[in-house]
Design a protein around this motif. Structure first.
Motif, PDB file in Angstrom:
ATOM      1  N   GLU A   1       0.828  -1.212   0.000  1.00 42.99           N
ATOM      2  CA  GLU A   1       0.000   0.000   0.000  1.00 42.99           C
ATOM      3  C   GLU A   1       0.862   1.262   0.000  1.00 42.99           C
ATOM      4  N   ALA A   2       1.933   1.247   0.771  1.00 40.72           N
ATOM      5  CA  ALA A   2       2.841   2.398   0.814  1.00 40.72           C
ATOM      6  C   ALA A   2       3.561   2.576  -0.516  1.00 40.72           C
ATOM      7  N   ILE A   3       3.908   1.473  -1.155  1.00 37.65           N
ATOM      8  CA  ILE A   3       4.580   1.548  -2.457  1.00 37.65           C
ATOM      9  C   ILE A   3       3.633   2.133  -3.500  1.00 37.65           C
ATOM     10  N   ALA A   4       2.376   1.695  -3.483  1.00 46.15           N
ATOM     11  CA  ALA A   4       1.391   2.234  -4.436  1.00 46.15           C
ATOM     12  C   ALA A   4       1.199   3.730  -4.233  1.00 46.15           C
ATOM     13  N   GLN A   5       1.252   4.189  -2.994  1.00 49.40           N
ATOM     14  CA  GLN A   5       1.126   5.629  -2.734  1.00 49.40           C
ATOM     15  C   GLN A   5       2.370   6.381  -3.199  1.00 49.40           C
ATOM     16  N   GLN A   6       3.527   5.753  -3.082  1.00 45.70           N
ATOM     17  CA  GLN A   6       4.782   6.390  -3.485  1.00 45.70           C
ATOM     18  C   GLN A   6       4.858   6.574  -5.000  1.00 45.70           C
ATOM     19  N   PHE A   7       4.423   5.563  -5.737  1.00 45.53           N
ATOM     20  CA  PHE A   7       4.438   5.609  -7.198  1.00 45.53           C
ATOM     21  C   PHE A   7       3.004   5.840  -7.679  1.00 45.53           C
ATOM     22  N   HIS A   8       2.662   7.081  -7.928  1.00 47.10           N
ATOM     23  CA  HIS A   8       1.287   7.480  -8.195  1.00 47.10           C
ATOM     24  C   HIS A   8       0.693   6.878  -9.468  1.00 47.10           C
TER      25      HIS A   8
END
Length: 128
Positions: free
Chosen positions: A39-46
């Protein structure tokens, strides 16, 4: 949908998440080496969806040997490029480092003139 349908295989050294400019190595670095949650990775890479992040992780888990080598080769390349850049920094980077050192020296002088205690600074790296 097959797992491979989530990716664009541009070359053996360039696998990207389909429809983005994000290489799988970036997602896997955040997941494997930084320990970030999907989830954090998905937020980091928009531009990447949560499903694409999970597909990348699953692709890695299903192909650990080849994808592990892919990511390892990428990390090795990055480290070599960084070391080479550190040996021969651009004139701009040299100027920034010089300005940073001058500003730090000026701050220490101002603290001494004001009678404030000057904290001891230990520089552990040459990074900007």
């Amino acid at each position: 949908m097959k797992l491979e349908d989530y990716f664009d295989f541009l070359s053996p050294e360039d696998i990207r998440v389909k429809g983005t400019r994000i290489g799988i190595e970036h997602i896997l670095y955040e997941y494997i080496h930084c320990g970030k949650a999907p989830e954090a990775i998905a937020q980091q890479f928009h531009t990447v969806t949560l499903a694409q992040v999970y597909a990348t992780i699953l692709y890695y888990l299903e192909n650990q040997e080849s994808v592990g080598k892919y990511v390892g080769d990428w990390l090795e390349y990055c480290l070599k490029a960084e070391a080479e850049y550190d040996k021969n920094p651009s004139p701009f980077a040299i100027k920034l480092r010089q300005l940073k050192a001058e500003k730090a020296a000026q701050n220490r002088v101002e603290q001494l003139q004001a009678g404030s205690p000057v904290p001891r600074v230990i520089n552990l790296s040459n990074n900007l």
